[in-house]
Every structure is written in structure tokens, then in C-alpha cells.
Scaffold this motif. Structure first.
Motif, PDB file in Angstrom:
ATOM      1  N   ILE A  89       0.850  -1.196   0.000  1.00 17.25           N
ATOM      2  CA  ILE A  89       0.000   0.000   0.000  1.00 17.25           C
ATOM      3  C   ILE A  89       0.886   1.247   0.000  1.00 17.25           C
ATOM      4  N   VAL A  90       0.596   2.131  -0.916  1.00 18.77           N
ATOM      5  CA  VAL A  90       1.335   3.387  -1.039  1.00 18.77           C
ATOM      6  C   VAL A  90       0.685   4.443  -0.154  1.00 18.77           C
ATOM      7  N   CYS A  91      -0.639   4.567  -0.245  1.00 22.02           N
ATOM      8  CA  CYS A  91      -1.362   5.506   0.609  1.00 22.02           C
ATOM      9  C   CYS A  91      -2.796   5.031   0.762  1.00 22.02           C
ATOM     10  N   GLY A  92      -3.427   5.505   1.818  1.00 20.90           N
ATOM     11  CA  GLY A  92      -4.799   5.126   2.089  1.00 20.90           C
ATOM     12  C   GLY A  92      -4.884   4.086   3.194  1.00 20.90           C
ATOM     13  N   GLU A  93      -6.096   3.590   3.392  1.00 13.43           N
ATOM     14  CA  GLU A  93      -6.361   2.617   4.450  1.00 13.43           C
ATOM     15  C   GLU A  93      -7.254   1.512   3.899  1.00 13.43           C
ATOM     16  N   LEU A  94      -6.768   0.297   3.969  1.00 12.91           N
ATOM     17  CA  LEU A  94      -7.515  -0.846   3.448  1.00 12.91           C
ATOM     18  C   LEU A  94      -7.739  -1.886   4.527  1.00 12.91           C
ATOM     19  N   PHE A 115      -5.298  -4.958   8.292  1.00  9.62           N
ATOM     20  CA  PHE A 115      -5.440  -3.536   8.033  1.00  9.62           C
ATOM     21  C   PHE A 115      -4.124  -3.061   7.460  1.00  9.62           C
ATOM     22  N   LEU A 116      -4.166  -2.510   6.252  1.00 11.40           N
ATOM     23  CA  LEU A 116      -2.969  -1.979   5.605  1.00 11.40           C
ATOM     24  C   LEU A 116      -3.066  -0.462   5.541  1.00 11.40           C
ATOM     25  N   SER A 117      -2.005   0.216   5.941  1.00 13.88           N
ATOM     26  CA  SER A 117      -1.937   1.673   5.849  1.00 13.88           C
ATOM     27  C   SER A 117      -0.481   2.093   5.989  1.00 13.88           C
ATOM     28  N   ASP A 118      -0.230   3.378   5.890  1.00 13.05           N
ATOM     29  CA  ASP A 118       1.136   3.856   6.069  1.00 13.05           C
ATOM     30  C   ASP A 118       1.563   3.839   7.534  1.00 13.05           C
ATOM     31  N   ARG A 119       0.637   3.602   8.452  1.00  5.87           N
ATOM     32  CA  ARG A 119       0.956   3.553   9.877  1.00  5.87           C
ATOM     33  C   ARG A 119       1.001   2.130  10.425  1.00  5.87           C
ATOM     34  N   THR A 120       0.565   1.170   9.645  1.00  2.00           N
ATOM     35  CA  THR A 120       0.524  -0.223  10.112  1.00  2.00           C
ATOM     36  C   THR A 120       1.338  -1.065   9.133  1.00  2.00           C
ATOM     37  N   ALA A 121       1.006  -2.341   9.042  1.00  2.00           N
ATOM     38  CA  ALA A 121       1.639  -3.182   8.024  1.00  2.00           C
ATOM     39  C   ALA A 121       1.312  -2.601   6.654  1.00  2.00           C
ATOM     40  N   ARG A 122       2.264  -2.613   5.759  1.00  2.00           N
ATOM     41  CA  ARG A 122       2.072  -2.062   4.410  1.00  2.00           C
ATOM     42  C   ARG A 122       2.015  -3.153   3.363  1.00  2.00           C
ATOM     43  N   GLN A 123       2.483  -4.346   3.684  1.00  2.00           N
ATOM     44  CA  GLN A 123       2.620  -5.376   2.664  1.00  2.00           C
ATOM     45  C   GLN A 123       1.946  -6.674   3.109  1.00  2.00           C
ATOM     46  N   VAL A 124       1.361  -7.355   2.118  1.00  2.00           N
ATOM     47  CA  VAL A 124       0.824  -8.690   2.374  1.00  2.00           C
ATOM     48  C   VAL A 124       1.068  -9.541   1.134  1.00  2.00           C
ATOM     49  N   LEU A 144      -2.527   0.976  -4.271  1.00  2.00           N
ATOM     50  CA  LEU A 144      -1.770  -0.260  -4.070  1.00  2.00           C
ATOM     51  C   LEU A 144      -0.840  -0.488  -5.240  1.00  2.00           C
ATOM     52  N   VAL A 145       0.330  -1.031  -4.946  1.00  2.00           N
ATOM     53  CA  VAL A 145       1.184  -1.601  -5.975  1.00  2.00           C
ATOM     54  C   VAL A 145       1.108  -3.106  -5.763  1.00  2.00           C
ATOM     55  N   ASN A 146       0.876  -3.851  -6.841  1.00  2.00           N
ATOM     56  CA  ASN A 146       0.883  -5.309  -6.766  1.00  2.00           C
ATOM     57  C   ASN A 146       2.046  -5.817  -7.591  1.00  2.00           C
ATOM     58  N   LEU A 147       2.791  -6.738  -7.016  1.00  2.00           N
ATOM     59  CA  LEU A 147       3.934  -7.351  -7.680  1.00  2.00           C
ATOM     60  C   LEU A 147       3.712  -8.862  -7.707  1.00  2.00           C
ATOM     61  N   PRO A 148       2.798  -9.340  -8.563  1.00  2.00           N
ATOM     62  CA  PRO A 148       2.442 -10.758  -8.573  1.00  2.00           C
ATOM     63  C   PRO A 148       3.543 -11.632  -9.170  1.00  2.00           C
ATOM     64  N   SER A 149       3.365 -12.929  -8.989  1.00  2.00           N
ATOM     65  CA  SER A 149       4.384 -13.893  -9.413  1.00  2.00           C
ATOM     66  C   SER A 149       4.352 -14.191 -10.907  1.00  2.00           C
ATOM     67  N   THR A 150       3.273 -13.847 -11.597  1.00  2.00           N
ATOM     68  CA  THR A 150       3.193 -14.095 -13.039  1.00  2.00           C
ATOM     69  C   THR A 150       2.627 -12.861 -13.738  1.00  2.00           C
ATOM     70  N   CYS A 151       2.910 -12.765 -15.009  1.00  2.00           N
ATOM     71  CA  CYS A 151       2.350 -11.682 -15.812  1.00  2.00           C
ATOM     72  C   CYS A 151       0.849 -11.896 -16.001  1.00  2.00           C
ATOM     73  N   TYR A 152       0.151 -10.830 -16.229  1.00  2.00           N
ATOM     74  CA  TYR A 152      -1.276 -10.908 -16.506  1.00  2.00           C
ATOM     75  C   TYR A 152      -1.471 -11.454 -17.919  1.00  2.00           C
ATOM     76  N   ASP A 153      -2.319 -12.453 -18.044  1.00  2.00           N
ATOM     77  CA  ASP A 153      -2.641 -13.041 -19.347  1.00  2.00           C
ATOM     78  C   ASP A 153      -3.963 -12.437 -19.816  1.00  2.00           C
ATOM     79  N   HIS A 154      -3.878 -11.494 -20.735  1.00  2.00           N
ATOM     80  CA  HIS A 154      -5.075 -10.788 -21.188  1.00  2.00           C
ATOM     81  C   HIS A 154      -6.069 -11.704 -21.905  1.00  2.00           C
ATOM     82  N   ASP A 155      -5.600 -12.808 -22.482  1.00  2.00           N
ATOM     83  CA  ASP A 155      -6.481 -13.743 -23.187  1.00  2.00           C
ATOM     84  C   ASP A 155      -7.121 -14.767 -22.263  1.00  2.00           C
ATOM     85  N   ASN A 156      -6.443 -15.068 -21.160  1.00  2.00           N
ATOM     86  CA  ASN A 156      -6.949 -16.076 -20.228  1.00  2.00           C
ATOM     87  C   ASN A 156      -6.530 -15.687 -18.805  1.00  2.00           C
TER      88      ASN A 156
END
Length: 173
Positions: A89-94, A115-124, A144-156
Motif C-alpha cells: 500500500i502506497v497511501c490510504g487505508e484498506l 489492516f494496511l496503511s502507512d501507519r501499520t503493516a504495508r505489505q501482504v 496499491l502496488v501489486n507485484l504478482p508472481s506471473t504476468c497478466y494473461d489478457h487472453d486467459n
């Protein structure tokens, strides 16, 4: 109107949710990693370390994207067969709700709230086949920035969805 007595016995006694040191007592799902990376601040601003812990960065990562959730809005329930998600999480509260629907998991059926925020845990790190839902509980956009393990497959796309209000996942939003 007459004052009315309300005894404590009509209420539900709330269990402890944190220890004296602030550690959570809430259920945790197997292989979920929650991390509060170092933040360095001075009079010029702040630097947040994103790439730090081996546990958070285990496995491949092949793609990165930024997403936002407007105040009061939610995204989910989602799960992935092949990819794992790494939220920062870059900013905000989730409020991030997780549900372990993996039959082969030692925590199958366990729900976890984060709870993710700039004051608590930022990463999951959210493992494959763990259902997740994100609800913006703040006053501004959550980024949010997401850094997933695989590329997004636009076809599937490797993305499965259950409506947030479905009773299939026994977690109240």
C-alpha cells in the motif's frame, strides 16, 4: 423518556485481539506473509523500503501494476490458481479480508482480517487459491502496488471471482 438499565449480561464479551506488545491474536492463514517495511523520514520527506524481506519476496515475480480503490468501495472476492499477489500500500487505508479455501491447507476454512496503511503493516503476500477482498475504509483513495508472481494473461486471466455479498465465503464484509 425514562432512563433504562442495560446489564452487561445482554452484551457479548469481546475477546482480546492483540497482546500487550501489539501482536495480533487473530487467526492467520498458512503461507500469508504480512510485513511492515522500514520507513525512513526526515525534514525532506520519507523513504519506504519495498524490497526487503526474503519471506515476502519468495518465489518469482514477473509483473507490477498500481491500482486504486475509492473511499467506501471494495474489490473482491478474488482468487488465483497460479499466481500469488504481493500488495504494497502506497497511501490510504484498506481492510483486507482473506479466506483460505484450499482443501490441502492446514488452515482451510480460516478467515484473516488485515489492516494496511502507512501507519501499520504495508505489505501482504497472498498465496495462490486464497480468496481476498479489499475494502477502502479511509477518506481518500487507497493506492496499491501489486507485484504478482506471473504476468497478466489478457487472453486467459488467472482470476476467479465470487460476489462480495455471496454466502459462499463465510466472512462478513
Amino acid at each position: 423518556m425514562e432512563p433504562k438499565s442495560v446489564p452487561l449480561s445482554v452484551g457479548t464479551h469481546e475477546p482480546a485481539t492483540v497482546t500487550a506488545t501489539g501482536a495480533t491474536r487473530m487467526a492467520a492463514i498458512h503461507d500469508v506473509v504480512v510485513h511492515k517495511p522500514p520507513v525512513h523520514g526526515d525534514h525532506r520527506g520519507e523513504l519506504v523500503e519495498m524490497y526487503t524481506t526474503p519471506e515476502f519476496w519468495k518465489g518469482d515475480y514477473a509483473y507490477a501494476y498500481q491500482t486504486s480503490i475509492r473511499p467506501g468501495m471494495l474489490k473482491g472476492w478474488f482468487a488465483h490458481e497460479k499466481k500469488l499477489d504481493r500488495y504494497h500500500i502506497v497511501c490510504g487505508e484498506l481492510l483486507v479480508l482473506l479466506y483460505d479455501g484450499r482443501e490441502d491447507s492446514p488452515t482451510c476454512g480460516v478467515a484473516q482480517k488485515l489492516f494496511l496503511s502507512d501507519r501499520t503493516a504495508r505489505q501482504v503476500l497472498i498465496p495462490q487459491r486464497v480468496w481476498h477482498l479489499s475494502l477502502n475504509v479511509g477518506l481518500g483513495d487507497a493506492i496499491l502496488v501489486n507485484l504478482p508472481s506471473t504476468c497478466y494473461d489478457h487472453d486467459n486471466p488467472d482470476r476467479f471471482h465470487i460476489p462480495y455479498d455471496s454466502d459462499i465465503i463465510p466472512v462478513d464484509v
